[in-house]
Design a protein around this motif. Structure first.
Motif, short mmCIF file in Angstrom:
data_model
loop_
_atom_site.label_atom_id
_atom_site.label_comp_id
_atom_site.label_asym_id
_atom_site.label_seq_id
_atom_site.Cartn_x
_atom_site.Cartn_y
_atom_site.Cartn_z
N CYS A 89 6.34 18.25 91.14
CA CYS A 89 5.27 17.47 91.79
C CYS A 89 3.98 18.28 91.98
CB CYS A 89 5.73 16.93 93.15
SG CYS A 89 7.09 15.74 93.04
N ALA A 90 3.80 19.32 91.18
CA ALA A 90 2.63 20.19 91.35
C ALA A 90 1.33 19.43 91.10
CB ALA A 90 2.73 21.40 90.43
N ARG A 91 1.31 18.56 90.08
CA ARG A 91 0.07 17.84 89.79
C ARG A 91 -0.29 16.91 90.94
NH1 ARG A 91 2.88 17.64 84.63
NH2 ARG A 91 1.86 19.12 83.21
N PHE A 92 0.71 16.23 91.47
CA PHE A 92 0.46 15.37 92.63
C PHE A 92 -0.08 16.20 93.80
CE2 PHE A 92 2.23 14.36 96.79
CZ PHE A 92 1.57 13.17 97.07
N HIS A 93 0.56 17.33 94.10
CA HIS A 93 0.17 18.12 95.26
C HIS A 93 -1.21 18.77 95.07
CE1 HIS A 93 3.70 17.71 97.75
NE2 HIS A 93 4.49 17.97 96.72
N LEU A 130 11.52 6.59 93.67
CA LEU A 130 12.34 7.02 92.54
C LEU A 130 13.21 8.24 92.87
CD1 LEU A 130 9.69 6.68 89.66
CD2 LEU A 130 11.57 5.11 90.19
N GLY A 131 13.06 8.76 94.08
CA GLY A 131 13.82 9.94 94.47
C GLY A 131 13.34 11.22 93.80
N LEU A 132 12.06 11.23 93.38
CA LEU A 132 11.53 12.37 92.63
C LEU A 132 10.54 13.21 93.43
CD1 LEU A 132 10.85 10.57 89.21
CD2 LEU A 132 12.81 12.02 89.82
#
Length: 249
Positions: A89-93, A130-132
């Protein structure tokens, strides 16, 4: 009447391929880097209202591009969205970090900023459904770099932003430099930008400065070498025997 699809071609699959190709991981990484750089530039101008507002306008342009990309992602294939924004999730963060750390001065109601925030909120909801979704494990800076010319001219305004690689938001880094930079040049302690305006008439011989970015997970350093002086002419040549030389810069 509409023509039937060619043998072996499935319209739904073609549409899915088109949606997946509408944005790529590298494109998202590029937007993240631009957002972080623009946010850092705004922070570097906290002492100047005019420059800070100008930097904010530049940031909002990139926020508009980020909003548009996220809207494509949200309207497209969710499996592709999960591939691009899931994992660690680095891009999201990285996108979320810009929204959470930047305080706008005069554009709080700007549609680009609010649309960007609304879109990233929706991405977070989908990742959780999605549990991701994963909390951000912030690592050390892996590499830092500057694009520094060999000569900085006395009296000229200098803005040299830092580029950082690694899972480390710029707002969590602390910067230092040794030996000290020439007079009137400053290393911003939060963004790493080298900025200022060397004094007219004062030259400084070429020297190497080691810039270090660090957080709780580690640090990275880079050497930058330059002199403060008017750049000398280069590539001196003669157009014709007997004629005066022509300087090519």
């Amino acid at each position: 009447p509409p023509r039937p699809p060619a043998m072996g071609v499935h319209p739904a699959r073609n549409e899915t391929r088109a949606l997946k190709s509408a944005y790529t991981p590298s494109e998202v990484d590029g937007i993240c880097t631009k957002l972080e750089t623009a946010a850092g530039r705004k922070a570097a101008h906290e002492g100047s209202v005019v420059n800070r507002i100008a930097a904010e306008r530049d940031l909002l342009k990139i926020c508009g591009a980020a909003r548009d990309l996220l809207q494509v992602a949200l309207g497209g294939d969710k499996e592709h969205l999960a591939d691009v924004f899931g994992g660690d999730c680095a891009r999201f963060h990285r996108m979320r970090s810009v929204l959470d750390t930047v305080l706008l001065d005069a554009n709080q109601e700007d549609d680009r900023w609010n649309g960007f925030r609304k879109s990233i909120d929706t991405v977070e909801e989908i990742l959780k459904q999605l549990g991701l979704y994963r909390p951000w494990k912030r690592g050390p800076p892996e590499r830092i770099a500057y694009e520094v010319p060999p000569f900085l001219e006395p009296g000229a305004v200098v803005h040299l932003p830092a580029t950082v690689e690694g899972q480390c938001p710029l707002d969590c880094l602390r910067w230092s430099v040794a030996p000290p930079l020439p007079p009137l040049l400053v290393l911003h302690p939060q963004t790493g930008e080298i900025y200022g305006r060397p004094k007219i008439g004062v030259t400084v011989p070429e020297a190497t400065y080691v810039v270090t970015a660090s957080n709780l997970a580690g640090s990275a350093s880079v050497e930058v070498t330059f002199a403060v002086q008017v750049a000398p002419p280069v590539n001196l040549r003669y157009e014709h025997p007997g004629l005066r030389p022509v300087q090519i810069y």
